[in-house]
Scaffold this active site. Structure first.
Site, PDB file in Angstrom:
ATOM      1  N   ILE A 112       0.822  -1.202   0.000  1.00 20.11           N
ATOM      2  CA  ILE A 112       0.000   0.000   0.000  1.00 20.11           C
ATOM      3  C   ILE A 112       0.858   1.255   0.000  1.00 20.11           C
ATOM      4  O   ILE A 112       0.568   2.230  -0.707  1.00 20.11           O
ATOM      5  CB  ILE A 112      -0.963  -0.010   1.204  1.00 20.11           C
ATOM      6  CG1 ILE A 112      -1.988  -1.142   1.054  1.00 20.11           C
ATOM      7  CG2 ILE A 112      -1.680   1.331   1.332  1.00 20.11           C
ATOM      8  CD1 ILE A 112      -2.858  -1.347   2.285  1.00 20.11           C
TER       9      ILE A 112
ATOM     10  N   TYR B  53      -3.436  -6.897  16.679  1.00 18.32           N
ATOM     11  CA  TYR B  53      -3.518  -6.016  15.521  1.00 18.32           C
ATOM     12  C   TYR B  53      -4.747  -5.108  15.626  1.00 18.32           C
ATOM     13  O   TYR B  53      -4.652  -3.894  15.435  1.00 18.32           O
ATOM     14  CB  TYR B  53      -3.586  -6.855  14.252  1.00 18.32           C
ATOM     15  CG  TYR B  53      -3.607  -6.070  12.965  1.00 18.32           C
ATOM     16  CD1 TYR B  53      -2.479  -5.382  12.529  1.00 18.32           C
ATOM     17  CD2 TYR B  53      -4.743  -6.038  12.157  1.00 18.32           C
ATOM     18  CE1 TYR B  53      -2.488  -4.678  11.334  1.00 18.32           C
ATOM     19  CE2 TYR B  53      -4.759  -5.338  10.965  1.00 18.32           C
ATOM     20  CZ  TYR B  53      -3.631  -4.664  10.556  1.00 18.32           C
ATOM     21  OH  TYR B  53      -3.634  -3.963   9.372  1.00 18.32           O
TER      22      TYR B  53
ATOM     23  N   VAL C 164      -5.843  -6.882   1.591  1.00 20.92           N
ATOM     24  CA  VAL C 164      -5.152  -6.403   0.394  1.00 20.92           C
ATOM     25  C   VAL C 164      -4.038  -7.389   0.027  1.00 20.92           C
ATOM     26  O   VAL C 164      -3.268  -7.831   0.889  1.00 20.92           O
ATOM     27  CB  VAL C 164      -4.575  -4.998   0.614  1.00 20.92           C
ATOM     28  CG1 VAL C 164      -3.960  -4.463  -0.676  1.00 20.92           C
ATOM     29  CG2 VAL C 164      -5.665  -4.053   1.127  1.00 20.92           C
TER      30      VAL C 164
ATOM     31  N   THR D  67      -0.844  -7.991  -0.799  1.00 20.26           N
ATOM     32  CA  THR D  67       0.459  -7.337  -0.739  1.00 20.26           C
ATOM     33  C   THR D  67       1.544  -8.365  -0.424  1.00 20.26           C
ATOM     34  O   THR D  67       1.241  -9.491   0.003  1.00 20.26           O
ATOM     35  CB  THR D  67       0.471  -6.270   0.364  1.00 20.26           C
ATOM     36  OG1 THR D  67       0.273  -6.924   1.638  1.00 20.26           O
ATOM     37  CG2 THR D  67      -0.622  -5.228   0.142  1.00 20.26           C
ATOM     38  N   PRO D  68       2.814  -8.001  -0.580  1.00 21.69           N
ATOM     39  CA  PRO D  68       3.889  -8.915  -0.167  1.00 21.69           C
ATOM     40  C   PRO D  68       3.804  -9.300   1.304  1.00 21.69           C
ATOM     41  O   PRO D  68       4.132 -10.428   1.677  1.00 21.69           O
ATOM     42  CB  PRO D  68       5.155  -8.105  -0.469  1.00 21.69           C
ATOM     43  CG  PRO D  68       4.762  -7.234  -1.614  1.00 21.69           C
ATOM     44  CD  PRO D  68       3.340  -6.840  -1.326  1.00 21.69           C
TER      45      PRO D  68
ATOM     46  N   ARG E  89       2.572 -13.732   5.303  1.00 22.29           N
ATOM     47  CA  ARG E  89       1.754 -14.321   6.360  1.00 22.29           C
ATOM     48  C   ARG E  89       1.033 -15.582   5.869  1.00 22.29           C
ATOM     49  O   ARG E  89       0.924 -16.565   6.601  1.00 22.29           O
ATOM     50  CB  ARG E  89       0.750 -13.293   6.885  1.00 22.29           C
ATOM     51  CG  ARG E  89       1.401 -12.254   7.788  1.00 22.29           C
ATOM     52  CD  ARG E  89       0.415 -11.240   8.313  1.00 22.29           C
ATOM     53  NE  ARG E  89       0.187 -10.150   7.380  1.00 22.29           N
ATOM     54  CZ  ARG E  89      -0.988  -9.788   6.924  1.00 22.29           C
ATOM     55  NH1 ARG E  89      -2.077 -10.440   7.293  1.00 22.29           N
ATOM     56  NH2 ARG E  89      -1.105  -8.775   6.096  1.00 22.29           N
TER      57      ARG E  89
END
Length: 251
Positions: A19, A153, A186, A188-189, A194
């Site tokens: 992001i 989180y 999203v 993402t890398p 994860r």
């Protein structure tokens, strides 16, 4: 592009990938002068030759480094706080170390960034009337909608939303807007890392997709336009809000 951010300087953390990178590129494409920072200098090499982008290494946990970068950059009009750590587990699984890291990186680092850049942003508004926009990346996960296995989180990202509203309230009459950007899941890398940590990564990816009502993950490029809006003068009357971009998770 429409040069919606022409004349603005933007500072982006965790801009090496995901992001943060998508937003930094979108800001630059819209005419902003962008400082793209990341703790991993190797990731910043991908900006070579990109117009309007300067790169610097920045460890968002290092207060001295944050202060040094703020002095180097000077006045900005846009601050995008994108650093984050995702803990997987419940209240029973979390360790003190994981809790502390999440709140240091997800919350405290954003506060220290704002603290470092706000004085110049406030002075610039008082002198020129040009406003500033702080955008804190929060999340849908647990901070707006309860999701399983996101205890630490979710708690930290809920704190980001509270901090965002507090900053907005403190500086609403002084030309500073502060909003939170709350993505859904999203691709993402970071998410890939994860997913690959699960015993069955294929099933784990299916599970992440299944919780999205649209039946797919977002791309980072689908989050960036909301950040552009919040950075631009088009959102001049918007402050203290948490904006979801979640593919229907909060319907």
């Amino acid at each position: 592009m429409t040069q919606r951010l022409a004349g603005k300087t933007a500072f982006v953390t965790a801009a090496g990938q995901g992001i943060g990178r998508a937003c930094a590129l979108a800001f630059a494409a819209e005419g902003a002068q962008v400082w793209a920072t990341d703790v991993d200098e190797k990731l910043l090499e991908g900006y070579a030759g990109v117009p309007n982008v300067s790169t610097r290494r920045l460890d968002a946990l290092d207060d001295a480094a944050i202060s040094a970068r703020a002095k180097e950059v000077g006045t900005i009009q846009v601050l995008l706080n994108c650093t984050g750590f995702v803990h997987h587990g419940t209240a029973l699984d979390a360790s003190d170390e994981e809790w502390d890291l999440a709140f240091r990186l997800n919350v405290r680092a954003q506060w220290k960034m704002a603290q470092a850049f706000l004085p110049a942003m406030l002075e610039n508004h008082a002198r020129t009337g040009v406003s500033g926009s702080i955008i804190n990346v929060a999340s849908i996960a647990s901070s707006i909608r309860g999701l399983p296995m996101r205890f630490v989180y979710g708690a930290s990202k809920a704190a980001v939303i509270g901090m965002t509203k507090a900053i907005a309230a403190d500086f609403v009459t002084r030309g500073i807007r502060c909003n939170a950007l709350c993505p859904g899941t999203v691709d993402t890398p970071s998410l890939a890392e994860r997913i690959n940590a699960f015993a069955d990564p294929v099933q784990a990816r299916k599970d992440f997709i299944a919780r999205q009502p649209m039946g797919r993950l977002a791309t980072a490029q689908e989050i960036a336009p909301l950040a552009v809006f919040l950075a631009s003068d088009e959102s001049a009357f918007c402050t203290g809000n948490a904006y979801a971009c979640d593919g229907g998770m909060t319907i």
